[in-house]
Write an enzyme that holds these catalytic residues in place. Structure first.
Site, mmCIF file in Angstrom:
data_model
loop_
_atom_site.group_PDB
_atom_site.id
_atom_site.type_symbol
_atom_site.label_atom_id
_atom_site.label_comp_id
_atom_site.label_asym_id
_atom_site.label_seq_id
_atom_site.Cartn_x
_atom_site.Cartn_y
_atom_site.Cartn_z
ATOM 1 N N ALA A 147 60.718 49.408 110.033
ATOM 2 C CA ALA A 147 61.436 48.281 110.638
ATOM 3 C C ALA A 147 62.524 47.746 109.722
ATOM 4 C CB ALA A 147 60.453 47.166 110.983
ATOM 5 N N LEU A 162 53.817 51.132 106.560
ATOM 6 C CA LEU A 162 54.666 52.120 107.218
ATOM 7 C C LEU A 162 55.532 51.457 108.289
ATOM 8 C CD1 LEU A 162 55.584 55.009 107.872
ATOM 9 C CD2 LEU A 162 53.568 55.200 109.353
ATOM 10 N N LYS A 163 54.919 50.606 109.105
ATOM 11 C CA LYS A 163 55.660 49.928 110.160
ATOM 12 C C LYS A 163 56.800 49.091 109.581
ATOM 13 C CE LYS A 163 56.580 47.935 114.165
ATOM 14 N NZ LYS A 163 57.176 48.663 115.315
ATOM 15 N N LEU A 164 56.515 48.326 108.523
ATOM 16 C CA LEU A 164 57.542 47.453 107.972
ATOM 17 C C LEU A 164 58.599 48.243 107.220
ATOM 18 C CD1 LEU A 164 55.769 44.159 106.925
ATOM 19 C CD2 LEU A 164 56.589 44.947 109.143
#
Length: 279
Positions: A172, A167-169
């Protein structure tokens, strides 16, 4: 009250740790080898200094790793070497593969691993952040409860370790690339004296694109028209001495949708499947 060790609190780590302190928890950190600015942040956040990792872990139920992403594996290995049998949260911006590798490292040493990711700016004042947690449900709930009624909203994902990192990547990949593109666009506009007009056009743009998946159904059928345009963008940027890598990458990505040219019957799944294709 829980006792938590945060490794190693930079700007984000100190801000997140400060929220745990505000909620009444005891938060430890290791000042040895850290900069004076790190010490000031930790003091301001109310963190308690401890001389060595073994002492800190011996007092802690939870370890949260918030460090430069390149150091994530080293931090996990240091914790595993002590060893530590509590909850280890890797909250760094790393790939799901790296998160899985870290899970193996700390789990072999007896820790319960949680894959975490922080989205948003450092929480302070009226600014909030989200902490996503994936992995062992009971451990995730325990960590989430630390941040009840703080500026960190903890969200437990009903997913295996790696999901929070993904999710973070995913976020990002959009957020950081957009900022890079804005820099390149303004550098090109400045060179040709059209900055004011570029800003005017920016103010007319609709959004937010990331929240509108359905919009992709109308993008993919038109992508074939944009490939030559992005190739010209790349040439223009190169002529101006500016980086053209993102323009080339955009053209390459748009080419993945060639087979969807002018179709009006697409689903979002059709569009995403075409991106995944390696043919």
């Amino acid at each position: 009250m829980s006792t938590i060790t945060v490794l190693h609190p930079g700007q984000m780590g100190a801000a997140v740790a400060a929220q745990a302190v505000t909620a009444g928890h005891r938060v430890l950190w290791l000042p040895k080898g850290r900069s004076e600015s790190s010490r000031r942040r930790a003091d301001d956040a109310g963190l308690l200094p401890v001389d060595d990792l073994r002492t800190a872990l011996g007092q802690s139920e939870i370890v949260i790793s918030i460090c430069p992403p390149a150091a994530a594996e080293d931090v996990a290995a240091d914790v595993a070497a002590v060893p530590f049998a509590g909850i280890f949260v890797d909250a760094n911006a790393i790939s799901p593969t790296r998160a899985t590798n870290i899970a193996r490292t700390v789990s072999r040493a007896g820790a319960t691993f949680l894959d975490g990711s922080i989205i948003g700016p450092p929480p302070a004042g009226s600014t909030t952040a989200r902490l996503y947690l994936a992995g062992a449900p009971a451990a995730a709930r325990q960590v989430a409860e630390i941040f009840d009624n703080t500026l960190v909203t903890a969200r437990c994902l009903d997913r295996d370790a790696g999901a929070a990192s993904a999710l973070k990547l995913a976020f990002a990949s959009y957020q950081k690339a957009v900022r890079s593109l804005v820099g390149v666009a303004h550098a090109l506009a400045d060179l040709h004296g059209v900055t004011a007009e570029l800003i005017d056009e920016g103010n007319t743009m609709a959004g937010p694109f990331l929240a509108d998946r359905d919009y992709l159904r109308t993008v993919a059928p038109r992508a074939w028209r944009w490939v030559p345009e992005m190739q010209d963008v790349a040439r223009t940027l190169t002529d101006a001495g500016l980086p053209a890598d993102l323009a080339h990458a955009a053209a390459s990505t748009l080419m993945r949708w060639d087979s969807l040219k002018d179709r009006s019957d697409l689903t979002v799944e059709d569009v995403l499947d075409a991106l995944r294709s390696t043919d």
